[in-house]
Write a protein that holds these residues in place. Structure first.
Motif, PDB file in Angstrom:
ATOM      1  N   LYS A 104      -1.068   2.839  -6.073  1.00  0.00           N
ATOM      2  CA  LYS A 104      -2.285   3.181  -6.802  1.00  0.00           C
ATOM      3  C   LYS A 104      -2.272   2.673  -8.243  1.00  0.00           C
ATOM      4  O   LYS A 104      -2.459   1.487  -8.469  1.00  0.00           O
ATOM      5  CB  LYS A 104      -2.542   4.691  -6.720  1.00  0.00           C
ATOM      6  CG  LYS A 104      -2.863   5.145  -5.292  1.00  0.00           C
ATOM      7  CD  LYS A 104      -3.625   6.454  -5.225  1.00  0.00           C
ATOM      8  CE  LYS A 104      -4.246   6.647  -3.863  1.00  0.00           C
ATOM      9  NZ  LYS A 104      -3.678   7.715  -3.065  1.00  0.00           N
ATOM     10  N   ASP A 108       0.832  -1.198   0.000  1.00  0.00           N
ATOM     11  CA  ASP A 108       0.000   0.000   0.000  1.00  0.00           C
ATOM     12  C   ASP A 108       0.866   1.247   0.000  1.00  0.00           C
ATOM     13  O   ASP A 108       2.073   1.190   0.287  1.00  0.00           O
ATOM     14  CB  ASP A 108      -0.934  -0.003   1.210  1.00  0.00           C
ATOM     15  CG  ASP A 108      -0.155  -0.024   2.515  1.00  0.00           C
ATOM     16  OD1 ASP A 108       0.809  -0.802   2.612  1.00  0.00           O
ATOM     17  OD2 ASP A 108      -0.495   0.752   3.421  1.00  0.00           O
ATOM     18  N   ILE A 158       2.675   8.356  -5.602  1.00  0.00           N
ATOM     19  CA  ILE A 158       1.635   7.336  -5.435  1.00  0.00           C
ATOM     20  C   ILE A 158       0.381   7.725  -6.213  1.00  0.00           C
ATOM     21  O   ILE A 158      -0.225   6.895  -6.893  1.00  0.00           O
ATOM     22  CB  ILE A 158       1.361   7.137  -3.928  1.00  0.00           C
ATOM     23  CG1 ILE A 158       2.563   6.442  -3.291  1.00  0.00           C
ATOM     24  CG2 ILE A 158       0.063   6.365  -3.697  1.00  0.00           C
ATOM     25  CD1 ILE A 158       2.593   6.494  -1.770  1.00  0.00           C
ATOM     26  N   TYR A 214      -0.138  15.035   2.014  1.00  0.00           N
ATOM     27  CA  TYR A 214      -0.785  13.756   2.350  1.00  0.00           C
ATOM     28  C   TYR A 214       0.125  12.631   1.883  1.00  0.00           C
ATOM     29  O   TYR A 214       0.445  12.545   0.686  1.00  0.00           O
ATOM     30  CB  TYR A 214      -2.143  13.622   1.654  1.00  0.00           C
ATOM     31  CG  TYR A 214      -2.823  12.316   2.005  1.00  0.00           C
ATOM     32  CD1 TYR A 214      -3.681  12.229   3.094  1.00  0.00           C
ATOM     33  CD2 TYR A 214      -2.575  11.156   1.273  1.00  0.00           C
ATOM     34  CE1 TYR A 214      -4.282  11.021   3.449  1.00  0.00           C
ATOM     35  CE2 TYR A 214      -3.158   9.943   1.606  1.00  0.00           C
ATOM     36  CZ  TYR A 214      -4.016   9.889   2.695  1.00  0.00           C
ATOM     37  OH  TYR A 214      -4.598   8.699   3.033  1.00  0.00           O
TER      38      TYR A 214
END
Ligand SMILES: *Cc1c(COP(=O)(O)O)cnc(C)c1O
Length: 436
Positions: free
Chosen positions: A280, A114, A253, A148
């Motif tokens: 992603k 992830d 990502i 983020y």
């Protein structure tokens, strides 16, 4: 199965992500049956244009026949094996092809599942590099305001979004932030990039001795609301990091894999980071996969007889062959369909089609970078984003606004008719939400 039954069972047994579950009393879940291309179909046969690529992961449509076929072949060969002490064709090929895509600058690929783990790995690798290089004091990190980078405790330490961070703040070793170069108004971006670069340089001049790395989302800070910035900032940030001996981590990502127009967003600044994080889109939106690419120099700092100087991060599914196969099939499509070139035409077509929205009395700051479009809706209703989401669904389009920011991040397969549909239905959904 009856859809109401599925809904009730999901509410009873599944804890959904990024959700206040009580809101589902008013905004029901959508029970999905299947996906095909741009579309998701629910159990009642209704369809939804996946304008957000299912949280930014899907690049070539749902149930893509070519990715499906590649996965089916791999399924009959090797589904998974541990990557410590073993290796296999998909992970080797994927690592080699990613290295080539960086112009051989980032030659070593480390795998996880992830995005947040990719962030964790990059942070650990950077700090461990300085430790192995005799500078263990360089173990703090720096990120941009509004950043983020994921939501595990380490990734939260470089994430600057209150909603995600505040409840968990006591668990986190918060990193410093410097001003973001982003600006909603494209005409002020050059100036914003310049002043943010000056602020970065000043901060590093004071704190470089304790700083391992600066982590950035190149060109677009997506999760904070599609905040876009000038590529000049990347060039200046690279120079500042070099000058002060601090690593530069590019979190691609969300923005990697062609999303900003080039395969890697960093290419537009003409720079290479020390670490590049991918997740992603890299698996085409099929399977959990993340990758941290790093330089030969970093790799050599870990290469030693002593185990403790090696990079110590153990993840059970590292380099999963199925996920790597989905990624290889995704890269094949990029090559054989000349996707980056065709996306230029797609982007122009959708931008042309969106002209009426740019004229809309309640729409501000219409902006685009590559295959990301965003605008802000002038409305103070705190329920606005949920209302637009709900109105979108009744107009057959999956929109998931971030606060007042509505955005499109569609799969790279739409044609002119799809673009017209998306614009028309988005406009209608916003109008419906504004009077709801
Ligand atoms: C989504 C995202 C992450 C986290 O990825 P997960 O797979 O959701 O953990 C990290 N950084 C950026 C820029 C992202 O958009």
């Amino acid at each position: 199965m009856h859809s109401n039954d599925l809904l009730q069972r999901s509410l009873n047994a599944v804890w959904h992500p990024c959700t206040q579950m009580k809101h589902h009393e008013r905004f029901p879940l959508i029970p999905l049956e299947r996906g095909e291309g741009l579309w998701l179909f629910d159990t009642e046969g209704r369809r939804y244009f996946d304008a957000v690529s299912s949280w930014w992961v899907n690049l070539f449509g749902h149930c893509n026949p070519r990715i499906n076929a590649a996965l089916q072949r791999q399924l009959g060969t090797l589904e998974h094996a541990m990557l410590a002490g073993f290796t296999h064709r998909p992970v080797v090929e994927l690592s080699e092809r990613l290295r080539a895509l960086t112009g051989n600058a980032l030659g070593h690929a480390f795998y996880a599942s992830d995005g947040a783990s990719a962030t964790e790995i990059a942070l650990k690798m950077s700090a461990h590099y300085w430790r192995n290089s005799g500078m263990p004091g360089k173990n703090r990190f720096l990120s941009l305001a509004g950043s983020y980078h994921g939501e595990t405790a380490g990734a939260l330490s470089v994430t600057d979004i209150d909603l995600f961070r505040d409840a968990y703040a006591p668990l986190v070793r918060q990193s410093a932030t410097v001003p973001s170069p982003a600006s909603a108004d494209a005409s002020t971006r050059a100036q914003a990039a310049h002043s943010a670069a000056e602020a970065l340089d000043a901060w590093l001049a004071e704190h470089a001795d304790s700083t391992a790395a600066l982590i950035v989302e190149p060109l677009v800070q997506c999760a904070t609301g599609m905040a876009m910035y000038d590529a000049e900032y990347l060039r200046r940030a690279r120079a500042a990091c070099d000058r002060h001996r601090v690593h530069l981590i590019a979190d691609e990502i969300a923005v990697g894999c062609g999303r900003t127009g080039t395969f890697f967003a960093c290419e537009q600044g003409g720079i290479q980071p020390d670490f590049l994080c991918l997740s992603k889109g890299i698996s085409g939106g099929y399977l959990p996969l993340s990758i941290v690419l790093s330089t030969d120099e970093t790799y050599r700092a870990f290469y030693d007889d002593a185990t403790v100087r090696g990079f110590l991060h153990s993840h059970s599914y590292t380099g999963n062959p199925l996920a790597c196969t989905a990624a290889l099939a995704t890269l094949d499509i990029f090559e054989s369909d000349k996707v980056l070139a065709t996306n230029l035409e797609r982007a122009a077509a959708l931008t042309r089609a969106a002209a009426p929205l740019q004229q809309h009395a309640r729409i501000r700051n219409f902006r685009r970078t590559g295959m990301i479009w965003a605008f802000d809706v002038d409305c103070d209703d705190p329920q606005l984003s949920r209302k637009i989401f709900a109105a979108g669904l009744s107009h057959e389009v999956l929109l998931r606004p971030i606060g007042r920011t509505v955005y499109w991040m569609p799969p790279y397969i739409f044609d002119d008719a799809d673009a017209a549909f998306l614009v028309q239905r988005t406009g209608a959904a916003i109008d419906a939400a504004l009077v709801a």
